[in-house]
Design a protein around this motif. Structure first.
Motif, PDB file in Angstrom:
ATOM      1  N   ALA A  56       2.652  -0.746   5.007  1.00  0.00           N
ATOM      2  CA  ALA A  56       3.111  -0.929   3.629  1.00  0.00           C
ATOM      3  C   ALA A  56       4.269  -1.926   3.561  1.00  0.00           C
ATOM      4  O   ALA A  56       4.338  -2.751   2.642  1.00  0.00           O
ATOM      5  CB  ALA A  56       3.544   0.422   3.048  1.00  0.00           C
ATOM      6  N   TYR A  57       5.161  -1.875   4.536  1.00  0.00           N
ATOM      7  CA  TYR A  57       6.351  -2.743   4.528  1.00  0.00           C
ATOM      8  C   TYR A  57       5.964  -4.212   4.664  1.00  0.00           C
ATOM      9  O   TYR A  57       6.472  -5.075   3.939  1.00  0.00           O
ATOM     10  CB  TYR A  57       7.297  -2.339   5.656  1.00  0.00           C
ATOM     11  CG  TYR A  57       8.524  -3.209   5.735  1.00  0.00           C
ATOM     12  CD1 TYR A  57       9.595  -3.022   4.852  1.00  0.00           C
ATOM     13  CD2 TYR A  57       8.618  -4.230   6.684  1.00  0.00           C
ATOM     14  CE1 TYR A  57      10.717  -3.829   4.910  1.00  0.00           C
ATOM     15  CE2 TYR A  57       9.742  -5.041   6.755  1.00  0.00           C
ATOM     16  CZ  TYR A  57      10.791  -4.833   5.871  1.00  0.00           C
ATOM     17  OH  TYR A  57      11.893  -5.644   5.928  1.00  0.00           O
ATOM     18  N   THR A  62       5.648  -8.381  -1.512  1.00  0.00           N
ATOM     19  CA  THR A  62       5.705  -9.024  -2.837  1.00  0.00           C
ATOM     20  C   THR A  62       5.228  -8.108  -3.957  1.00  0.00           C
ATOM     21  O   THR A  62       5.507  -8.353  -5.128  1.00  0.00           O
ATOM     22  CB  THR A  62       4.840 -10.297  -2.833  1.00  0.00           C
ATOM     23  OG1 THR A  62       3.496  -9.952  -2.445  1.00  0.00           O
ATOM     24  CG2 THR A  62       5.387 -11.319  -1.848  1.00  0.00           C
ATOM     25  N   LEU A  63       4.487  -7.049  -3.602  1.00  0.00           N
ATOM     26  CA  LEU A  63       3.934  -6.146  -4.625  1.00  0.00           C
ATOM     27  C   LEU A  63       4.893  -5.042  -5.034  1.00  0.00           C
ATOM     28  O   LEU A  63       4.840  -4.546  -6.148  1.00  0.00           O
ATOM     29  CB  LEU A  63       2.637  -5.495  -4.108  1.00  0.00           C
ATOM     30  CG  LEU A  63       1.362  -6.339  -4.161  1.00  0.00           C
ATOM     31  CD1 LEU A  63       0.218  -5.582  -3.510  1.00  0.00           C
ATOM     32  CD2 LEU A  63       1.011  -6.703  -5.592  1.00  0.00           C
ATOM     33  N   ARG A  64       5.790  -4.654  -4.114  1.00  0.00           N
ATOM     34  CA  ARG A  64       6.654  -3.487  -4.359  1.00  0.00           C
ATOM     35  C   ARG A  64       7.699  -3.788  -5.420  1.00  0.00           C
ATOM     36  O   ARG A  64       8.504  -4.713  -5.276  1.00  0.00           O
ATOM     37  CB  ARG A  64       7.378  -3.075  -3.073  1.00  0.00           C
ATOM     38  CG  ARG A  64       6.646  -2.059  -2.250  1.00  0.00           C
ATOM     39  CD  ARG A  64       7.562  -1.440  -1.197  1.00  0.00           C
ATOM     40  NE  ARG A  64       8.264  -2.433  -0.419  1.00  0.00           N
ATOM     41  CZ  ARG A  64       7.775  -3.012   0.670  1.00  0.00           C
ATOM     42  NH1 ARG A  64       6.580  -2.689   1.101  1.00  0.00           N
ATOM     43  NH2 ARG A  64       8.475  -3.903   1.327  1.00  0.00           N
ATOM     44  N   ALA A 201      -3.046   7.148 -12.687  1.00  0.00           N
ATOM     45  CA  ALA A 201      -3.597   6.015 -13.445  1.00  0.00           C
ATOM     46  C   ALA A 201      -2.492   5.189 -14.097  1.00  0.00           C
ATOM     47  O   ALA A 201      -2.558   3.952 -14.131  1.00  0.00           O
ATOM     48  CB  ALA A 201      -4.574   6.526 -14.502  1.00  0.00           C
ATOM     49  N   SER A 202      -1.451   5.873 -14.601  1.00  0.00           N
ATOM     50  CA  SER A 202      -0.333   5.150 -15.219  1.00  0.00           C
ATOM     51  C   SER A 202       0.704   4.732 -14.177  1.00  0.00           C
ATOM     52  O   SER A 202       1.362   3.701 -14.328  1.00  0.00           O
ATOM     53  CB  SER A 202       0.328   6.016 -16.287  1.00  0.00           C
ATOM     54  OG  SER A 202       0.795   7.230 -15.731  1.00  0.00           O
ATOM     55  N   SER A 203       0.832   5.517 -13.113  1.00  0.00           N
ATOM     56  CA  SER A 203       1.819   5.202 -12.076  1.00  0.00           C
ATOM     57  C   SER A 203       1.470   3.921 -11.321  1.00  0.00           C
ATOM     58  O   SER A 203       2.359   3.143 -10.954  1.00  0.00           O
ATOM     59  CB  SER A 203       1.939   6.365 -11.087  1.00  0.00           C
ATOM     60  OG  SER A 203       2.367   7.533 -11.737  1.00  0.00           O
ATOM     61  N   ARG A 206       2.801   0.838 -12.941  1.00  0.00           N
ATOM     62  CA  ARG A 206       4.243   0.596 -12.745  1.00  0.00           C
ATOM     63  C   ARG A 206       4.590   0.360 -11.279  1.00  0.00           C
ATOM     64  O   ARG A 206       5.628  -0.231 -10.979  1.00  0.00           O
ATOM     65  CB  ARG A 206       5.037   1.790 -13.287  1.00  0.00           C
ATOM     66  CG  ARG A 206       5.077   1.853 -14.796  1.00  0.00           C
ATOM     67  CD  ARG A 206       5.966   2.973 -15.294  1.00  0.00           C
ATOM     68  NE  ARG A 206       5.360   4.279 -15.084  1.00  0.00           N
ATOM     69  CZ  ARG A 206       4.502   4.851 -15.929  1.00  0.00           C
ATOM     70  NH1 ARG A 206       4.136   4.224 -17.025  1.00  0.00           N
ATOM     71  NH2 ARG A 206       4.004   6.042 -15.677  1.00  0.00           N
ATOM     72  N   TYR A 207       3.743   0.865 -10.366  1.00  0.00           N
ATOM     73  CA  TYR A 207       3.988   0.690  -8.931  1.00  0.00           C
ATOM     74  C   TYR A 207       2.665   0.277  -8.277  1.00  0.00           C
ATOM     75  O   TYR A 207       1.942   1.109  -7.712  1.00  0.00           O
ATOM     76  CB  TYR A 207       4.510   1.992  -8.316  1.00  0.00           C
ATOM     77  CG  TYR A 207       5.260   1.798  -7.024  1.00  0.00           C
ATOM     78  CD1 TYR A 207       6.647   1.723  -7.009  1.00  0.00           C
ATOM     79  CD2 TYR A 207       4.586   1.670  -5.813  1.00  0.00           C
ATOM     80  CE1 TYR A 207       7.339   1.542  -5.824  1.00  0.00           C
ATOM     81  CE2 TYR A 207       5.266   1.483  -4.622  1.00  0.00           C
ATOM     82  CZ  TYR A 207       6.648   1.427  -4.640  1.00  0.00           C
ATOM     83  OH  TYR A 207       7.339   1.238  -3.452  1.00  0.00           O
ATOM     84  N   PRO A 208       2.290  -1.016  -8.381  1.00  0.00           N
ATOM     85  CA  PRO A 208       0.961  -1.472  -7.932  1.00  0.00           C
ATOM     86  C   PRO A 208       0.761  -1.494  -6.418  1.00  0.00           C
ATOM     87  O   PRO A 208      -0.366  -1.678  -5.959  1.00  0.00           O
ATOM     88  CB  PRO A 208       0.879  -2.887  -8.506  1.00  0.00           C
ATOM     89  CG  PRO A 208       2.300  -3.328  -8.635  1.00  0.00           C
ATOM     90  CD  PRO A 208       3.099  -2.111  -8.946  1.00  0.00           C
TER      91      PRO A 208
END
Length: 362
Positions: A56-57, A62-64, A201-203, A206-208
């Motif tokens: 993940a790191y 660039t996504l976080r 679904a909503s999270s 906001r956090y892709p």
């Protein structure tokens, strides 16, 4: 090579279900050897966090998005509903029932999610269309199956030969008779999972960064489960798992079921879509039932068989309706685009005629 490219997603999804199938029997065997379910869930979450964090790191720098207090609280709730609370109830239900039972129950999550989405007005059902009726009928069939599994145990199916492998401990036969307690825990865990999927679904918007979100949920879920386990199980010996079956059960869960299968499902989701991935879930119930009955000597009850068939039938009806919904939506969008293009062309032609009209008068 062309054949492999065509059927690679199918083969990988079958492999993922096989990983999950073996998980239930390894976990049940470890529980019979004294592994505490609360300790198991705690170590499992923490191991998954350690496995996922490096990927993940580096892959999602660039996504976080920036972590805020509200975002952290949202992930905290997701970790509780989708991790620590849910898995503690789910694997506790395994202790009181059987692998066949819990894998049949898990197929009802899609129907429960569908009903909650309707209540929250996130899902619209057109009962005048065949696809709408299929979704409603599928949800009803799944709930009928869950009710049958929970309330009607029925007679045990007689085994025609001696199973080559036995994984039960000395006191497990008595624990497995506590069917109602296990049923309530399994149903409660499925409801929590359904609520978690709706919140996700909503999270995700906001956090892709999906891997980072999973790593966060695993780490926070592990901490939540550790606090819960400390209250429920204060015996220090339960936390010392050694390097035997208990240890390898946790390692297998972290690497195979939460590492490789997550990667497989994400890849197949990208290639074939979410409906394709979900369609393979009932295969888990079939594989677990076959292994449980023929290989591991599990008792197979009539109620579980009837209920499992109803749940799987309901799941496929629901998936069929959802798939037709997506096709209908895509068709409407195409027609809308064509209408817009036609209107734009008409407007362009009209404007051209208006421009040419003064020239002709001259």
């Amino acid at each position: 090579m062309a054949v492999w490219k065509r059927y690679a997603p199918h083969a990988l999804m079958v492999l993922a279900q096989l990983f999950f199938t073996l998980l239930y029997f390894i976990t049940e065997a470890a529980f019979n050897r004294g592994l505490n379910p609360y300790v198991y869930v705690t170590y499992r979450h923490l191991l998954v966090a350690c496995v996922l964090w490096p990927f993940a790191y580096f892959y999602e720098k660039t996504l976080r998005p920036k972590m805020t207090l509200m975002l952290f609280l949202e992930i905290f709730v997701l970790s509780l509903l989708g991790g620590s609370l849910t898995l503690n109830m789910y694997f506790s239900s395994l202790k009181y029932t059987s692998p066949t039972f819990v894998t049949s129950m898990i197929n009802a999550v899609a129907s429960i999610t569908f009903v909650i989405a309707i209540i929250l007005r996130m899902e619209i059902v057109n009962v005048r269309s065949l696809r709408g009726l299929a979704k409603v009928a599928g949800a009803l069939a799944s709930f009928a199956g869950v009710t049958t599994i929970s309330l009607y145990k029925g007679a045990a199916v007689k085994s025609l030969w001696k199973a080559p492998i036995h994984i039960h401990g000395s006191g497990v036969a008595v624990a497995h008779e506590n069917w109602v307690k296990g049923s309530l825990l399994a149903v409660a865990s499925c409801i929590c999972w359904s609520i978690c999927f709706i919140l996700q679904a909503s999270s995700i918007k906001r956090y892709p960064a999906k891997l980072s979100l999973t790593a966060w949920m695993s780490m926070i879920g592990g901490m939540q489960s550790a606090v819960f386990a400390a209250f429920m199980q204060r015996n220090l010996e339960d936390w010392l798992i050694g390097f035997g079956l208990k240890f390898w059960c946790i390692v297998y869960t972290g690497i195979a079921c939460n590492g490789l299968t997550v990667i497989i499902q994400l890849w197949c989701n990208k290639k074939k879509g979410p409906v394709f991935v979900t369609m393979f879930n009932p295969l888990l119930t079939v594989m677990v039932t076959i292994l449980a009955y023929f290989i591991f000597g599990e008792k197979l009850y009539i109620g579980s068989v009837i209920g499992g068939i109803l749940v799987i039938l309901g799941l496929y009806m629901l998936l069929w309706g959802k798939d037709r919904d997506q096709e209908h939506k895509a068709t409407k969008e195409q027609h809308s685009e064509l209408d817009c293009e036609k209107q734009a062309n008409v407007s362009h032609v009209s404007a051209a005629r208006n421009d040419n009209a003064p020239k002709m008068m001259k």
